[in-house]
Scaffold this motif. Structure first.
Motif, PDB file in Angstrom:
ATOM      1  N   GLU A  29      -7.432 -49.295 -64.182  1.00 53.21           N
ATOM      2  CA  GLU A  29      -6.255 -49.800 -64.002  1.00 53.21           C
ATOM      3  C   GLU A  29      -6.365 -51.300 -64.305  1.00 53.21           C
ATOM      4  O   GLU A  29      -5.322 -52.050 -64.258  1.00 53.21           O
ATOM      5  CB  GLU A  29      -5.827 -49.465 -62.559  1.00 53.21           C
ATOM      6  CG  GLU A  29      -6.568 -50.390 -61.320  1.00 53.21           C
ATOM      7  CD  GLU A  29      -8.212 -49.606 -61.141  1.00 53.21           C
ATOM      8  OE1 GLU A  29      -8.678 -50.098 -60.037  1.00 53.21           O
ATOM      9  OE2 GLU A  29      -8.328 -48.528 -61.784  1.00 53.21           O
ATOM     10  N   ARG A  30      -7.481 -52.080 -64.217  1.00 48.51           N
ATOM     11  CA  ARG A  30      -7.780 -53.337 -64.590  1.00 48.51           C
ATOM     12  C   ARG A  30      -7.941 -53.747 -65.849  1.00 48.51           C
ATOM     13  O   ARG A  30      -8.020 -54.868 -66.346  1.00 48.51           O
ATOM     14  CB  ARG A  30      -9.079 -53.947 -63.873  1.00 48.51           C
ATOM     15  CG  ARG A  30      -8.832 -53.572 -62.308  1.00 48.51           C
ATOM     16  CD  ARG A  30      -9.924 -54.149 -61.519  1.00 48.51           C
ATOM     17  NE  ARG A  30      -9.754 -53.883 -60.150  1.00 48.51           N
ATOM     18  CZ  ARG A  30     -10.674 -53.833 -59.375  1.00 48.51           C
ATOM     19  NH1 ARG A  30     -12.102 -54.109 -59.818  1.00 48.51           N
ATOM     20  NH2 ARG A  30     -10.435 -53.573 -57.830  1.00 48.51           N
ATOM     21  N   ARG A  42      -1.822 -48.416 -64.388  1.00 47.76           N
ATOM     22  CA  ARG A  42      -1.380 -48.220 -63.011  1.00 47.76           C
ATOM     23  C   ARG A  42      -2.053 -46.964 -62.231  1.00 47.76           C
ATOM     24  O   ARG A  42      -2.237 -45.823 -62.640  1.00 47.76           O
ATOM     25  CB  ARG A  42       0.130 -48.082 -62.689  1.00 47.76           C
ATOM     26  CG  ARG A  42       0.842 -49.149 -63.335  1.00 47.76           C
ATOM     27  CD  ARG A  42       2.190 -48.876 -63.127  1.00 47.76           C
ATOM     28  NE  ARG A  42       3.186 -49.773 -63.826  1.00 47.76           N
ATOM     29  CZ  ARG A  42       3.545 -50.869 -63.358  1.00 47.76           C
ATOM     30  NH1 ARG A  42       3.481 -51.177 -62.214  1.00 47.76           N
ATOM     31  NH2 ARG A  42       4.186 -51.672 -64.319  1.00 47.76           N
ATOM     32  N   ARG A  43      -2.732 -47.325 -61.251  1.00 47.86           N
ATOM     33  CA  ARG A  43      -3.731 -46.400 -60.626  1.00 47.86           C
ATOM     34  C   ARG A  43      -2.545 -45.549 -59.894  1.00 47.86           C
ATOM     35  O   ARG A  43      -1.743 -45.897 -59.033  1.00 47.86           O
ATOM     36  CB  ARG A  43      -4.692 -46.869 -59.483  1.00 47.86           C
ATOM     37  CG  ARG A  43      -5.285 -45.887 -58.798  1.00 47.86           C
ATOM     38  CD  ARG A  43      -6.772 -46.318 -58.213  1.00 47.86           C
ATOM     39  NE  ARG A  43      -7.834 -46.773 -59.324  1.00 47.86           N
ATOM     40  CZ  ARG A  43      -8.403 -45.826 -60.107  1.00 47.86           C
ATOM     41  NH1 ARG A  43      -8.110 -44.383 -59.977  1.00 47.86           N
ATOM     42  NH2 ARG A  43      -9.408 -46.234 -60.841  1.00 47.86           N
ATOM     43  N   VAL A  44      -2.778 -44.231 -59.837  1.00 50.32           N
ATOM     44  CA  VAL A  44      -1.862 -43.164 -59.095  1.00 50.32           C
ATOM     45  C   VAL A  44      -2.468 -42.804 -57.676  1.00 50.32           C
ATOM     46  O   VAL A  44      -1.937 -42.654 -56.755  1.00 50.32           O
ATOM     47  CB  VAL A  44      -1.510 -42.033 -60.017  1.00 50.32           C
ATOM     48  CG1 VAL A  44      -0.644 -41.019 -59.458  1.00 50.32           C
ATOM     49  CG2 VAL A  44      -0.611 -42.357 -61.386  1.00 50.32           C
ATOM     50  N   ASP A  45      -3.811 -42.458 -57.916  1.00 58.05           N
ATOM     51  CA  ASP A  45      -4.690 -42.120 -56.818  1.00 58.05           C
ATOM     52  C   ASP A  45      -6.111 -42.329 -57.092  1.00 58.05           C
ATOM     53  O   ASP A  45      -6.379 -43.029 -58.137  1.00 58.05           O
ATOM     54  CB  ASP A  45      -4.370 -40.342 -56.394  1.00 58.05           C
ATOM     55  CG  ASP A  45      -4.671 -39.642 -57.526  1.00 58.05           C
ATOM     56  OD1 ASP A  45      -5.844 -39.717 -58.345  1.00 58.05           O
ATOM     57  OD2 ASP A  45      -3.985 -38.482 -57.614  1.00 58.05           O
ATOM     58  N   ASP A  46      -6.918 -41.886 -56.193  1.00 57.47           N
ATOM     59  CA  ASP A  46      -8.503 -42.180 -56.497  1.00 57.47           C
ATOM     60  C   ASP A  46      -9.093 -41.617 -57.766  1.00 57.47           C
ATOM     61  O   ASP A  46     -10.001 -42.241 -58.427  1.00 57.47           O
ATOM     62  CB  ASP A  46      -9.045 -41.986 -55.347  1.00 57.47           C
ATOM     63  CG  ASP A  46      -9.290 -40.410 -55.199  1.00 57.47           C
ATOM     64  OD1 ASP A  46      -8.255 -39.707 -55.406  1.00 57.47           O
ATOM     65  OD2 ASP A  46     -10.321 -39.840 -54.457  1.00 57.47           O
ATOM     66  N   ARG A  47      -8.195 -40.761 -58.555  1.00 55.95           N
ATOM     67  CA  ARG A  47      -8.853 -40.150 -59.618  1.00 55.95           C
ATOM     68  C   ARG A  47      -7.921 -40.326 -61.066  1.00 55.95           C
ATOM     69  O   ARG A  47      -8.439 -40.123 -62.174  1.00 55.95           O
ATOM     70  CB  ARG A  47      -9.292 -38.724 -59.745  1.00 55.95           C
ATOM     71  CG  ARG A  47     -10.251 -38.415 -58.529  1.00 55.95           C
ATOM     72  CD  ARG A  47     -10.716 -36.843 -58.754  1.00 55.95           C
ATOM     73  NE  ARG A  47     -10.605 -36.320 -59.972  1.00 55.95           N
ATOM     74  CZ  ARG A  47     -10.148 -34.962 -60.373  1.00 55.95           C
ATOM     75  NH1 ARG A  47      -9.336 -34.531 -59.494  1.00 55.95           N
ATOM     76  NH2 ARG A  47     -10.294 -34.774 -61.642  1.00 55.95           N
ATOM     77  N   THR A  48      -6.819 -41.002 -60.793  1.00 53.19           N
ATOM     78  CA  THR A  48      -5.761 -40.831 -61.844  1.00 53.19           C
ATOM     79  C   THR A  48      -5.274 -41.971 -62.014  1.00 53.19           C
ATOM     80  O   THR A  48      -4.649 -42.879 -61.007  1.00 53.19           O
ATOM     81  CB  THR A  48      -4.578 -39.813 -61.478  1.00 53.19           C
ATOM     82  OG1 THR A  48      -5.121 -38.675 -61.002  1.00 53.19           O
ATOM     83  CG2 THR A  48      -3.441 -39.844 -62.712  1.00 53.19           C
ATOM     84  N   VAL A  49      -5.049 -42.519 -63.258  1.00 58.59           N
ATOM     85  CA  VAL A  49      -4.400 -43.793 -63.801  1.00 58.59           C
ATOM     86  C   VAL A  49      -3.467 -43.321 -65.029  1.00 58.59           C
ATOM     87  O   VAL A  49      -3.928 -42.601 -65.781  1.00 58.59           O
ATOM     88  CB  VAL A  49      -5.743 -44.765 -64.315  1.00 58.59           C
ATOM     89  CG1 VAL A  49      -4.825 -46.056 -64.942  1.00 58.59           C
ATOM     90  CG2 VAL A  49      -6.286 -45.295 -63.336  1.00 58.59           C
ATOM     91  N   THR A  50      -2.355 -44.017 -65.201  1.00 55.98           N
ATOM     92  CA  THR A  50      -1.340 -43.925 -66.186  1.00 55.98           C
ATOM     93  C   THR A  50      -1.415 -45.246 -66.782  1.00 55.98           C
ATOM     94  O   THR A  50      -1.739 -46.302 -66.280  1.00 55.98           O
ATOM     95  CB  THR A  50      -0.004 -43.628 -65.717  1.00 55.98           C
ATOM     96  OG1 THR A  50       0.451 -44.852 -64.975  1.00 55.98           O
ATOM     97  CG2 THR A  50      -0.121 -42.406 -64.804  1.00 55.98           C
ATOM     98  N   VAL A  66      -7.590 -38.631 -66.071  1.00 53.69           N
ATOM     99  CA  VAL A  66      -7.695 -38.191 -64.893  1.00 53.69           C
ATOM    100  C   VAL A  66      -9.393 -37.943 -64.802  1.00 53.69           C
ATOM    101  O   VAL A  66     -10.019 -37.523 -65.686  1.00 53.69           O
ATOM    102  CB  VAL A  66      -7.222 -36.683 -64.378  1.00 53.69           C
ATOM    103  CG1 VAL A  66      -7.700 -36.039 -63.246  1.00 53.69           C
ATOM    104  CG2 VAL A  66      -5.799 -36.824 -64.531  1.00 53.69           C
ATOM    105  N   GLY A  67     -10.056 -38.905 -63.645  1.00 53.21           N
ATOM    106  CA  GLY A  67     -11.445 -38.981 -63.705  1.00 53.21           C
ATOM    107  C   GLY A  67     -12.236 -37.490 -63.496  1.00 53.21           C
ATOM    108  O   GLY A  67     -11.787 -36.722 -62.636  1.00 53.21           O
ATOM    109  N   ARG A  68     -12.821 -37.024 -64.588  1.00 47.71           N
ATOM    110  CA  ARG A  68     -13.717 -35.855 -64.077  1.00 47.71           C
ATOM    111  C   ARG A  68     -15.173 -36.006 -64.153  1.00 47.71           C
ATOM    112  O   ARG A  68     -15.757 -35.126 -63.657  1.00 47.71           O
ATOM    113  CB  ARG A  68     -13.411 -34.642 -65.377  1.00 47.71           C
ATOM    114  CG  ARG A  68     -13.983 -35.302 -66.767  1.00 47.71           C
ATOM    115  CD  ARG A  68     -13.518 -34.164 -67.831  1.00 47.71           C
ATOM    116  NE  ARG A  68     -14.111 -34.057 -68.789  1.00 47.71           N
ATOM    117  CZ  ARG A  68     -13.737 -33.407 -70.090  1.00 47.71           C
ATOM    118  NH1 ARG A  68     -12.919 -32.656 -69.933  1.00 47.71           N
ATOM    119  NH2 ARG A  68     -14.777 -33.459 -71.017  1.00 47.71           N
ATOM    120  N   ARG A  69     -15.804 -37.388 -64.608  1.00 45.06           N
ATOM    121  CA  ARG A  69     -17.198 -37.426 -64.012  1.00 45.06           C
ATOM    122  C   ARG A  69     -17.243 -39.139 -63.865  1.00 45.06           C
ATOM    123  O   ARG A  69     -16.856 -39.689 -64.687  1.00 45.06           O
ATOM    124  CB  ARG A  69     -18.025 -37.041 -65.358  1.00 45.06           C
ATOM    125  CG  ARG A  69     -19.621 -37.216 -64.990  1.00 45.06           C
ATOM    126  CD  ARG A  69     -20.511 -36.869 -65.910  1.00 45.06           C
ATOM    127  NE  ARG A  69     -21.784 -37.005 -65.624  1.00 45.06           N
ATOM    128  CZ  ARG A  69     -22.691 -36.966 -66.277  1.00 45.06           C
ATOM    129  NH1 ARG A  69     -22.620 -36.595 -67.594  1.00 45.06           N
ATOM    130  NH2 ARG A  69     -23.975 -37.155 -66.295  1.00 45.06           N
TER     131      ARG A  69
END
Length: 149
Positions: A29-30, A42-50, A66-69
């Motif tokens: 997000e940065r 933009r961060r959506v939640d702790d694992r997701t950024v659009t 979506v963070g997977r690792r």
């Protein structure tokens, strides 16, 4: 051959320790702060950024990461991508020299954006060159950012 399937691999050498590089890369997000082609994230939640990405070619790609690792000990960050591109991307960091970092970026995606799919055959060399330019600018931007912090 699937003309909408792409594999990318970029290798960056940066003048900062792996921990410092990882600390920047783990916050997509940065990325707009240092990577000019990442126009919005933009961060959506702790694992997701659009994110919205646009390089030299005049089209924007919208993707959801979506963070997977997320492995700080192994220095690996991996995400699933959906949206205009579908697939995955991975950052792998290793020490380089006495205080530097070698960063491997790998990405395997399928283009889903209709324009990219329609232009897959004639546009493929341009799309690959566009990606290479974006990665080069990302390396320069990240190196400058790391020097400034």
């Amino acid at each position: 051959m699937d003309w909408n399937h792409y594999r990318f691999r970029s290798l960056w050498t940066l003048p900062a320790p792996p921990g410092a590089v990882y600390a920047v890369l783990e916050h997509p997000e940065r990325y707009p702060r240092w990577w000019p082609q990442v126009r919005d994230a933009r961060r959506v939640d702790d694992r997701t950024v659009t994110a919205r990405v646009r390089s030299l070619v005049p089209y924007a790609l919208r993707v959801t990461l979506v963070g997977r690792r997320r492995d700080p000990a192994a220095r690996v960050l991996e995400t699933t991508l959906t949206g205009d591109l579908e697939g995955w991307a991975r950052w792998t960091l290793v020490p380089h020299g006495t205080r530097g970092t070698r960063v491997l970026y790998e990405q395997e995606v399928r283009a889903r954006k209709p324009l990219l799919r329609r232009l897959a055959v004639p546009g493929r060399p341009l799309f690959r060159a566009n990606h290479a330019l974006m990665m080069r600018a990302g390396r320069r931007g990240l190196a400058a950012h790391l020097r400034a912090v």
